[in-house]
Design an enzyme around this catalytic site. Structure first.
Site, PDB file in Angstrom:
ATOM      1  N   GLU A 145       0.772  -1.238   0.000  1.00  0.00           N
ATOM      2  CA  GLU A 145       0.000   0.000   0.000  1.00  0.00           C
ATOM      3  C   GLU A 145       0.810   1.298   0.000  1.00  0.00           C
ATOM      4  OE1 GLU A 145      -3.101  -0.064   3.016  1.00  0.00           O
ATOM      5  OE2 GLU A 145      -4.174  -1.650   1.961  1.00  0.00           O
ATOM      6  N   GLU A 153      -6.357  -7.955  -0.008  1.00  0.00           N
ATOM      7  CA  GLU A 153      -6.972  -7.555   1.261  1.00  0.00           C
ATOM      8  C   GLU A 153      -8.425  -7.198   1.012  1.00  0.00           C
ATOM      9  OE1 GLU A 153      -5.165  -4.585   3.713  1.00  0.00           O
ATOM     10  OE2 GLU A 153      -3.129  -5.335   3.413  1.00  0.00           O
TER      11      GLU A 153
END
Ligand SMILES: *[C@@H]1O[C@H](CO)[C@@H](O)[C@H](O)[C@H]1NC(C)=O
Length: 423
Positions: A209, A311
Site C-alpha cells: 500500500e 486484502e
C-alpha cells in the site's frame, strides 16, 4: 550491509528493456487452474493496535500509536521481551493447521524492513525472521502457499500505523530510504529465493500500500522495476507482487508486462478493497456494496496482469476499536473524520455476543462476503486474501471467528446467495 547503487540497477533495467522477453520456468502457482483463497497473518510480525489492542492498553493514556513508538517507549530490552512473547503466542502452528482445515490454500505474511536491517537510531527490535521461517515450515507442512509482503519501509510509505510508523510519509523524501529499502529487498530475496522454499513461496510483494496520492509515482515505478530486477537476478521462478498504490483499474496494464507473452505469470497485481474508509462508502446500502464489489471483479477481471484481491474483509462499518488508529474514533458514528453520522458503533467497538447472535445480522455479512469472493475470482482476478486471520475483538475483520459464525462459507465455495454478480 552491502550497498548496491540505484544507478547500477537502473542501467541493468535499461538493458533489460532492450532485451527479448525473458522465458521463465513454470511457476508453483498456475492462475489459469487455481484461485487463491487466503488469509493475511495480520498483527503478528508488524503490530497493529486494532488487531491486538491488549498490547497497547497496558500503557493507559500514554499509549504509543504504532510499533515504532511502542519500541521507543519501552526501550529495546523490554520491547524485545514483550514482542518475543507476542510472536511466540499470537500465531502458532495450530493456526496454520486451522487455516488449512478451513479449506484455505495461502497465507500472506506482512513483515517490516526492520526485521532485516535497522537504520541508525531505529528503536525497533528484531527477531521476526525466526518466526517467519517457522511459519514457512508450518505452511509447507500444511500445504499452504505463502506471499511474503514487505509491509513497512523507512519513513513510511503511507502514514498508516500498519507500516510501523503513523502520520508521516517520508519514504521517498527521507535521504537514502529507497536505496535502503532495495537493500532490504535484496536480502529478503536472496534468502527466500532459496530452492528450499520454491514449493511454498509463490509471491514476494515489494511493498504494501504505497499511498500513490502522496508519492511520486514515477519514482515508485523505478522502485518496483528495481525490485523486480532483484528478484529475477536471483531466481526466475518466484512471482513478483506489486500493490496497486490505490491507482485506478487497468493503471498497471502497461507496466512490467513483457513476461505475460510466455503465458507464465511473473508479475501479479495486488488490489485491496474495502468499503468503510469514507462516510460515502459507509452510507451505502447492501445492494450498492455488492454491486461495487462485483464491478471491481468485472473490471479487474479484464486487466492485463493476473491480479488478486490481497486484502478485503467483512466489515460494513469502521467501528472496531482503533481501526482508524489508536485513540481515534470512527467515521460511522461521526466520532472521527468530521463526516455525517451513519449509525451507532456500540455493537461493533469490541466483540458483542448479542449482536452476533442474530440471524439477520449474520445474513447481511454472509451475503457481502459471498459476493466479494465471487467477484474476486472473475476472469484475470486470481482469488482473494481476507484481512485478517484473527483479531482480539474486531469481529468484522476476523476470519477465524466469522467462520465460526457462519459468515464465512464452509466449504468455502458453499453459496447461500449464489450468482450475486451474474458473471
Ligand atoms: C442466542 O439467541 C437465542 C435466542 O434467539 C438464545 O436462546 C441463546 O441463548 C442466545 N445465545 C447466546 C450465546 O447468547
Amino acid at each position: 550491509m552491502k550497498f548496491i547503487l540505484l544507478s547500477t540497477i537502473l542501467s541493468g533495467l535499461l538493458s533489460f528493456a532492450a532485451a527479448a522477453p525473458i522465458i521463465l520456468k513454470k511457476r508453483d502457482w498456475d492462475y489459469t487452474k487455481d484461485k487463491i483463497h487466503g488469509v493475511n497473518i495480520g498483527g503478528w510480525l508488524v503490530l497493529e493496535p486494532y488487531i491486538t489492542p491488549s498490547l497497547f492498553e497496558t500503557f493507559g493514556d500514554d499509549a504509543p500509536v504504532d510499533e515504532y513508538h511502542y519500541t521507543q517507549q519501552l526501550g529495546k530490552e523490554e520491547a524485545s521481551k514483550r514482542l518475543q512473547e507476542h510472536w511466540a503466542n499470537w500465531i502458532t502452528e495450530k493456526d496454520f493447521e486451522y487455516i488449512a482445515n478451513l479449506g484455505l490454500n495461502m497465507v500472506r505474511i506482512p513483515i517490516g524492513y526492520w526485521a532485516f536491517e535497522l537504520q541508525d537510531n531505529d528503536p525497533y527490535v528484531q527477531g521476526q525472521q525466526a518466526y517467519l521461517d517457522k511459519a514457512l515450515g508450518w505452511a509447507e507442512k500444511n500445504g499452504l502457499k505463502v506471499w511474503i509482503d514487505l509491509h513497512g519501509v523507512p519513513g513510511s510509505q503511507n502514514g498508516f500505523d500498519n507500516s510501523g510508523l503513523r502520520d508521516q510519509i517520508d519514504w521517498q523524501t527521507g535521504s537514502g530510504n529507497v536505496d535502503f529499502t532495495l537493500n532490504v529487498l535484496k536480502e529478503m530475496i536472496e534468502k527466500y529465493s532459496d530452492s528450499d522454499y520454491s514449493d511454498t513461496i509463490i509471491g514476494i510483494e515489494l511493498l504494501n500500500e504505497p499511498l500513490g496520492s502522496s508519492l511520486n509515482m514515477d519514482e515508485l515505478k523505478v522502485f518496483y522495476s528495481s525490485g523486480y530486477e532483484l528478484v529475477r537476478d536471483q531466481d526466475a521462478s518466484v512471482p513478483v507482487i506489486i500493490q496497486d498504490a490505490f491507482q485506478s483499474d487497468y493503471y498497471w496494464d502497461d507496466f512490467l508486462n513483457t513476461e505475460q507473452d510466455t503465458n507464465i505469470y511473473g508479475v501479479v497485481v495486488d488490489h485491496h478493497h474495502y468499503q468503510v474508509f469514507s462516510t460515502g462508502e459507509l452510507q451505502r446500502d447492501m445492494d450498492t456494496r455488492i454491486q461495487t464489489a462485483c464491478n471491481w471483479g468485472k473490471q479487474e477481471g479484464g486487466e492485463y496482469h493476473w491480479n488478486v484481491c490481497g486484502e478485503f474483509s467483512a466489515a460494513l462499518t469502521d467501528c472496531a476499536k482503533w481501526l482508524n488508529g489508536l485513540g481515534r474514533g470512527a467515521r460511522y458514528d461521526s466520532s472521527y473524520g468530521g463526516g455525517a453520522y451513519v449509525g451507532s458503533c456500540d455493537d461493533l467497538y469490541t466483540y458483542d455476543e448479542d449482536y452476533w447472535n442474530n440471524s439477520d445480522v449474520i445474513k447481511q455479512y454472509r451475503q457481502y462476503v459471498e459476493a466479494q469472493m465471487d467477484a474476486f475470482e472473475n476472469g484475470k482476478m486470481g482469488g482473494w486474501v481476507f484481512w485478517c486471520w484473527k483479531t482480539e475483538s474486531a469481529v468484522e475483520w476476523d476470519f477465524q471467528r466469522l467462520a465460526g459464525l457462519n459468515v464465512i462459507p464452509q466449504p468455502l465455495d458453499d453459496r447461500l446467495y449464489p450468482n450475486q454478480c451474474s458473471f
